[in-house]
Design a protein around this motif. Structure first.
Motif, PDB file in Angstrom:
ATOM      1  N   LEU A   1      53.725  34.836  41.989  1.00 36.93           N
ATOM      2  CA  LEU A   1      52.481  35.612  41.251  1.00 36.93           C
ATOM      3  C   LEU A   1      52.915  35.979  40.053  1.00 36.93           C
ATOM      4  N   TYR A   2      52.019  36.215  38.941  1.00 33.62           N
ATOM      5  CA  TYR A   2      52.272  36.942  37.736  1.00 33.62           C
ATOM      6  C   TYR A   2      52.394  38.369  37.986  1.00 33.62           C
TER       7      TYR A   2
ATOM      8  N   SER B   1      51.003  40.859  36.540  1.00 37.90           N
ATOM      9  CA  SER B   1      49.812  41.514  36.180  1.00 37.90           C
ATOM     10  C   SER B   1      48.803  41.204  37.638  1.00 37.90           C
ATOM     11  N   THR B   2      48.901  39.966  37.965  1.00 37.01           N
ATOM     12  CA  THR B   2      48.048  39.773  39.372  1.00 37.01           C
ATOM     13  C   THR B   2      48.555  40.635  40.572  1.00 37.01           C
TER      14      THR B   2
ATOM     15  N   GLU C   1      47.039  44.067  39.742  1.00 37.79           N
ATOM     16  CA  GLU C   1      45.816  44.224  40.229  1.00 37.79           C
ATOM     17  C   GLU C   1      45.718  44.488  41.838  1.00 37.79           C
ATOM     18  N   ILE C   2      46.509  43.674  42.552  1.00 38.85           N
ATOM     19  CA  ILE C   2      46.460  43.503  43.850  1.00 38.85           C
ATOM     20  C   ILE C   2      46.959  45.101  44.454  1.00 38.85           C
TER      21      ILE C   2
ATOM     22  N   ARG D   1      51.395  44.524  50.863  1.00 38.67           N
ATOM     23  CA  ARG D   1      51.073  43.300  50.011  1.00 38.67           C
ATOM     24  C   ARG D   1      50.849  42.259  50.887  1.00 38.67           C
TER      25      ARG D   1
END
Length: 101
Positions: A57-58, A60-61, A64-65, A81
């Motif tokens: 995953l990026y 930034s993702t 956000e999570i 997570r």
């Protein structure tokens, strides 16, 4: 202090002739796994095995999570997570199942 005699040993079992021993060995036998009911074996075959999956995953993702996890925690310790992602996957699967009905 009282002293007592040693317990008497039981007599040794009679010796079994070697040819009888070999006969039993040649005849063979079964193991507990062979004696289980077929339905039990089928149930064992249907056990859902846990698999590892690598997920990329990026950053930034992930950020956000993490923000969503923190907001949902309301001051408590946020869900991990991993748990959050598993919940999200399960929700998506349920939505897709409802669509197919």
């Amino acid at each position: 202090m009282a002293v007592s005699r040693a317990p008497k040993r039981p007599p040794a079992p009679p010796a079994i002739p070697e040819d009888r021993v070999q006969e039993v060995i040649r005849r063979g036998g079964t193991v507990a796994a062979d004696l289980t009911l077929p339905t039990a074996r089928e149930a064992d075959a249907q056990v859902d095995e846990l698999k590892n999956v690598q997920l990329r995953l990026y950053e930034s993702t992930l950020g956000e999570i993490d923000r969503l996890r923190q907001a949902a925690s309301r001051g408590r310790r946020p869900k991990s997570r991993h748990a959050w992602l598993v919940d999200a996957i399960e929700e998506k699967l349920e939505r897709e199942r409802r669509k197919q009905r």
